[in-house]
Design a protein around this motif. Structure first.
Motif, mmCIF file in Angstrom:
data_model
loop_
_atom_site.group_PDB
_atom_site.id
_atom_site.type_symbol
_atom_site.label_atom_id
_atom_site.label_comp_id
_atom_site.label_asym_id
_atom_site.label_seq_id
_atom_site.Cartn_x
_atom_site.Cartn_y
_atom_site.Cartn_z
ATOM 1 N N TYR A 445 0.880 -1.170 0.157
ATOM 2 C CA TYR A 445 -0.016 -0.036 0.007
ATOM 3 C C TYR A 445 1.040 1.098 0.183
ATOM 4 C CZ TYR A 445 -3.801 -3.077 1.451
ATOM 5 O OH TYR A 445 -4.677 -4.187 1.305
ATOM 6 N N LEU A 446 0.473 2.350 -0.584
ATOM 7 C CA LEU A 446 1.113 3.417 -0.590
ATOM 8 C C LEU A 446 0.089 4.723 -0.288
ATOM 9 C CD1 LEU A 446 3.500 5.420 -1.548
ATOM 10 C CD2 LEU A 446 2.197 5.838 -3.777
ATOM 11 N N VAL A 447 0.269 5.097 1.073
ATOM 12 C CA VAL A 447 -0.506 6.227 1.542
ATOM 13 C C VAL A 447 0.054 7.521 1.183
ATOM 14 C CG1 VAL A 447 -1.299 7.339 3.739
ATOM 15 C CG2 VAL A 447 -0.980 4.800 3.241
ATOM 16 N N LEU A 448 -0.648 8.503 0.379
ATOM 17 C CA LEU A 448 -0.586 9.919 -0.058
ATOM 18 C C LEU A 448 -1.309 10.965 1.060
ATOM 19 C CD1 LEU A 448 -1.200 9.677 -3.757
ATOM 20 C CD2 LEU A 448 1.144 9.172 -2.518
ATOM 21 N N ALA A 449 -0.575 11.587 1.720
ATOM 22 C CA ALA A 449 -1.228 12.522 3.057
ATOM 23 C C ALA A 449 -0.380 13.606 3.141
ATOM 24 C CB ALA A 449 -1.191 11.767 4.187
ATOM 25 N N SER A 450 -0.734 14.592 3.962
ATOM 26 C CA SER A 450 -0.010 15.632 4.048
ATOM 27 C C SER A 450 1.237 15.355 4.978
ATOM 28 C CB SER A 450 -0.899 16.898 4.883
ATOM 29 O OG SER A 450 -1.411 16.246 6.237
ATOM 30 N N ASP A 451 1.921 16.680 4.898
ATOM 31 C CA ASP A 451 3.174 16.536 5.825
ATOM 32 C C ASP A 451 3.183 15.945 7.224
ATOM 33 O OD1 ASP A 451 5.676 18.466 7.392
ATOM 34 O OD2 ASP A 451 6.186 16.693 6.088
ATOM 35 N N ARG A 452 2.161 16.718 7.917
ATOM 36 C CA ARG A 452 2.073 16.496 9.306
ATOM 37 C C ARG A 452 1.396 15.017 9.477
ATOM 38 N NH1 ARG A 452 -1.864 20.518 12.346
ATOM 39 N NH2 ARG A 452 -1.064 19.672 14.072
ATOM 40 N N VAL A 453 0.673 14.396 8.610
ATOM 41 C CA VAL A 453 -0.078 13.016 8.853
ATOM 42 C C VAL A 453 1.121 12.182 8.700
ATOM 43 C CG1 VAL A 453 -1.648 11.508 8.000
ATOM 44 C CG2 VAL A 453 -2.276 13.798 8.135
ATOM 45 N N VAL A 454 1.924 12.311 7.666
ATOM 46 C CA VAL A 454 2.962 11.404 7.512
ATOM 47 C C VAL A 454 4.048 11.461 8.572
ATOM 48 C CG1 VAL A 454 4.905 10.726 5.609
ATOM 49 C CG2 VAL A 454 2.688 11.367 4.611
ATOM 50 N N SER A 455 4.346 12.383 8.980
ATOM 51 C CA SER A 455 5.339 12.708 10.016
ATOM 52 C C SER A 455 5.113 11.917 11.096
ATOM 53 C CB SER A 455 5.599 14.051 10.296
ATOM 54 O OG SER A 455 6.067 14.824 9.203
ATOM 55 N N MET A 456 3.714 12.143 11.512
ATOM 56 C CA MET A 456 3.201 11.326 12.650
ATOM 57 C C MET A 456 3.277 9.858 12.431
ATOM 58 S SD MET A 456 -0.361 11.869 14.684
ATOM 59 C CE MET A 456 0.291 13.160 15.737
ATOM 60 N N LEU A 457 2.731 9.370 11.272
ATOM 61 C CA LEU A 457 3.015 7.869 10.865
ATOM 62 C C LEU A 457 4.473 7.344 11.069
ATOM 63 C CD1 LEU A 457 0.543 8.052 8.049
ATOM 64 C CD2 LEU A 457 0.184 6.534 10.107
ATOM 65 N N LEU A 458 5.368 8.011 10.568
ATOM 66 C CA LEU A 458 6.692 7.677 10.534
ATOM 67 C C LEU A 458 7.461 7.744 11.783
ATOM 68 C CD1 LEU A 458 7.711 8.931 7.097
ATOM 69 C CD2 LEU A 458 7.127 6.553 7.913
ATOM 70 N N ASP A 459 6.920 8.700 12.772
ATOM 71 C CA ASP A 459 7.640 8.972 14.110
ATOM 72 C C ASP A 459 6.723 8.544 15.116
ATOM 73 O OD1 ASP A 459 8.687 12.040 15.543
ATOM 74 O OD2 ASP A 459 9.179 9.961 15.919
ATOM 75 N N GLU A 460 5.883 9.273 15.685
ATOM 76 C CA GLU A 460 5.057 8.932 16.738
ATOM 77 C C GLU A 460 4.275 7.561 16.933
ATOM 78 O OE1 GLU A 460 4.101 13.442 17.246
ATOM 79 O OE2 GLU A 460 2.759 12.041 18.485
ATOM 80 N N LEU A 461 3.743 7.321 15.807
ATOM 81 C CA LEU A 461 2.776 6.023 15.531
ATOM 82 C C LEU A 461 3.544 4.992 14.734
ATOM 83 C CD1 LEU A 461 -0.565 7.754 14.549
ATOM 84 C CD2 LEU A 461 0.416 6.957 16.869
ATOM 85 N N SER A 462 4.960 4.988 14.493
ATOM 86 C CA SER A 462 5.606 3.843 13.669
ATOM 87 C C SER A 462 5.553 2.598 14.496
ATOM 88 C CB SER A 462 7.146 4.499 13.598
ATOM 89 O OG SER A 462 7.687 4.459 15.198
ATOM 90 N N ASP A 463 5.504 2.584 15.350
ATOM 91 C CA ASP A 463 5.212 1.258 16.103
ATOM 92 C C ASP A 463 3.945 0.680 15.805
ATOM 93 O OD1 ASP A 463 7.599 1.389 17.528
ATOM 94 O OD2 ASP A 463 6.785 1.785 19.470
ATOM 95 N N HIS A 464 2.865 1.407 15.780
ATOM 96 C CA HIS A 464 1.504 1.079 15.421
ATOM 97 C C HIS A 464 1.660 0.652 13.714
ATOM 98 C CE1 HIS A 464 0.704 2.125 19.211
ATOM 99 N NE2 HIS A 464 0.334 3.386 19.081
#
Length: 494
Positions: A445-464
């Motif tokens: 899957y490829l997720v396209l989103a805004s910078d803030r959303v992608v940053s959270m997915l790769l940082d704070e929610l990376s474990d999830h």
């Protein structure tokens, strides 16, 4: 009227929906990293006494100090009240800076305000609310049968009297609505459980230093079983096998009468899609609510109050203007009662019904609103129609509204509106990936989103994200789209 409860559980978020006649009436959201604290008991430290406000700030270990008013403090009975029935003691006679204080949270931190506290502690169970600080026995006003009220009061008094020779400290109790028809033995077990729990809390108060959390209320999925289940609920469905098993154990131990209506939902379709709950959540975040007749409501939520405006819109009626206005107001009254519960709106609420000349029509609309609010478990009070033709009411507010949980002020409109938080969009993306995983067979899957959303997915929610990848056995990649707004995203199958 058919009623059921749906529990949507993930390790990072729990959502509960109350369904009546196929329509969502209440939505509750609790995230693992930001649980509500209403009902929690803390050993706090007084950090500032404010004689001018007859209040104090107490450090209970949160980011902001909590607030307690003098009326929420326990004090000696012989000098506690004056001629007007209120406290005759001043705050600086009761508290001093640096003093330790055992307190309970009555309101979550709301906006810029800290949590509200009381020293009048209360601990709920299935049938009772235990008040260790007094000896009063009260009964829910919703139990109307006088014989049943007397039976319940006598049953509790006999159990409490039988415990008088024991070392267990006995306090006061309030019998909850669900205690109607309950046997004396079941009440006794509830009382013994609450007294043992209070003994444990008392020991922690002696052992722990301030500020410390002494007692936490149950998580949302367990509170739903304890507080929301009643005789009218036909079934409770849980979409997590592990949570269902824990719920069964909890029910068998404390709420045995609901064990038979607990069900595990294993369906491929997300449980909240069964009644279009996701769509209802989106609608509940908007200002405008369409009525079936063609009219509509406008909700404006501010820090001080919520206003509701009713408009006829496209509805032109069939007889005359007064009849058109009356029909629109009747439909609006029913819709408003549901929206207050769905949005969890509290505080002062001003409703601007369309002006009606017929006084009988005014009474019918007001009665319809009151009848709908009778179903609301949160305390509501309608004061009637004001001289300006406005209906003024209050609804007790203890937790953040649905909008405040899921949204944040929009940085682009300077607070005039609101958008979903990046965290909320991330959870929507997780759910969309799971939905796509069930529906289609793809390699990644490829997720396209805004910078803030992608940053959270790769940082704070990376474990999830890693947990989700392991669960679906697929790779998930992310790409920032500079032109995307804060709520905009796409999940591309690769």
């Amino acid at each position: 009227m058919s009623e059921e409860i749906l529990i949507n559980f993930t390790p990072i978020e729990t959502r509960v929906a109350v369904i009546e006649n196929g329509m969502p009436q209440e939505i509750y959201v609790e995230r693992a990293e930001r649980r509500g604290i209403v009902g929690n008991i803390y050993k706090g430290k007084v950090v500032r006494v404010l004689p001018g406000m007859q209040a104090a700030f107490v450090d209970i270990g949160l980011e902001r100090a909590a607030f307690i008013h003098v009326d929420e403090l326990q004090h000696p009975e012989d000098e506690s009240t004056g001629a007007n029935g209120k406290s005759s003691l001043t705050i600086n006679r009761l508290l001093r800076e640096g003093q330790s204080l055992t307190v309970q949270v009555t309101k979550d931190p709301l906006g810029t305000k800290g949590a509200r506290l009381t020293t009048n502690l209360s601990i709920p169970s299935r049938y009772l609310v235990y008040m260790p600080g007094n000896e009063h026995i009260g009964i829910s006003q919703r139990i109307e049968d006088s014989d049943e009220r007397e039976r319940l009061r006598t049953a509790v008094e006999e159990v409490v009297a039988g415990m008088g020779d024991q070392n267990t400290k006995v306090g006061g109790f309030i019998l909850r609505t669900v205690s109607e028809g309950v046997s004396e033995e079941e009440l006794k077990q509830d009382i013994l459980f609450l007294c043992r729990l209070w003994e444990s809390i008392s020991r922690k108060v002696e052992e722990y230093s301030a500020p410390s959390c002494i007692y936490e209320d149950l998580p949302l999925n367990m509170r739903a079983l304890r507080d929301m289940a009643h005789a009218g609920i036909e079934r409770i469905r849980v979409d997590s096998k592990e949570t269902f098993q824990r719920s069964q154990q909890f029910a068998e131990a404390l709420v045995p009468e609901i064990s038979g209506i607990l069900e595990y939902y294993p369906g491929e379709r997300p449980i909240f899609d069964l009644y279009n709950i996701e769509e209802e959540i989106q609608k509940a975040l908007g200002r405008k609510v369409e009525l079936k007749s063609g009219g509509y409501l406008i909700f404006d939520q501010t820090e001080a109050m919520t206003t509701v405006d009713i408009n006829t819109g496209a509805y032109v009626g069939h007889r005359n203007l007064e009849e058109t206005i009356f029909k629109t107001n009747l439909e609006a009254a029913t819709a408003i009662g549901r929206q207050l519960r769905l949005r969890n709106l509290g505080g002062i609420i001003i409703i601007d019904f369309i002006d009606m000349l017929d006084e009988d029509h005014q009474r019918q609309v007001l009665r319809t609103l009151e009848r709908v609010l009778e179903k609301d478990h949160v305390k509501c009070k309608v004061t009637g129609v004001s001289e300006l033709g406005l209906v003024e009411m209050t609804r007790k507010r203890t937790r953040e509204s649905l909008e405040h949980i899921l949204c944040e002020p929009c940085e682009h409109c300077q607070g005039r509106g609101s958008v979903k938080t990046p965290e909320t969009v991330c959870y929507e993306i997780f759910r969309e990936i799971l939905r796509q995983h069930r529906a289609y067979d793809t390699d990644s899957y490829l997720v396209l989103a805004s910078d803030r959303v992608v940053s959270m997915l790769l940082d704070e929610l990376s474990d999830h994200v890693a947990e989700l990848e392991a669960f679906i056995a697929k790779t998930i990649r992310f790409q920032v789209e500079p032109m995307y707004g804060p709520e905009q995203y796409d999940v591309v199958l690769k």
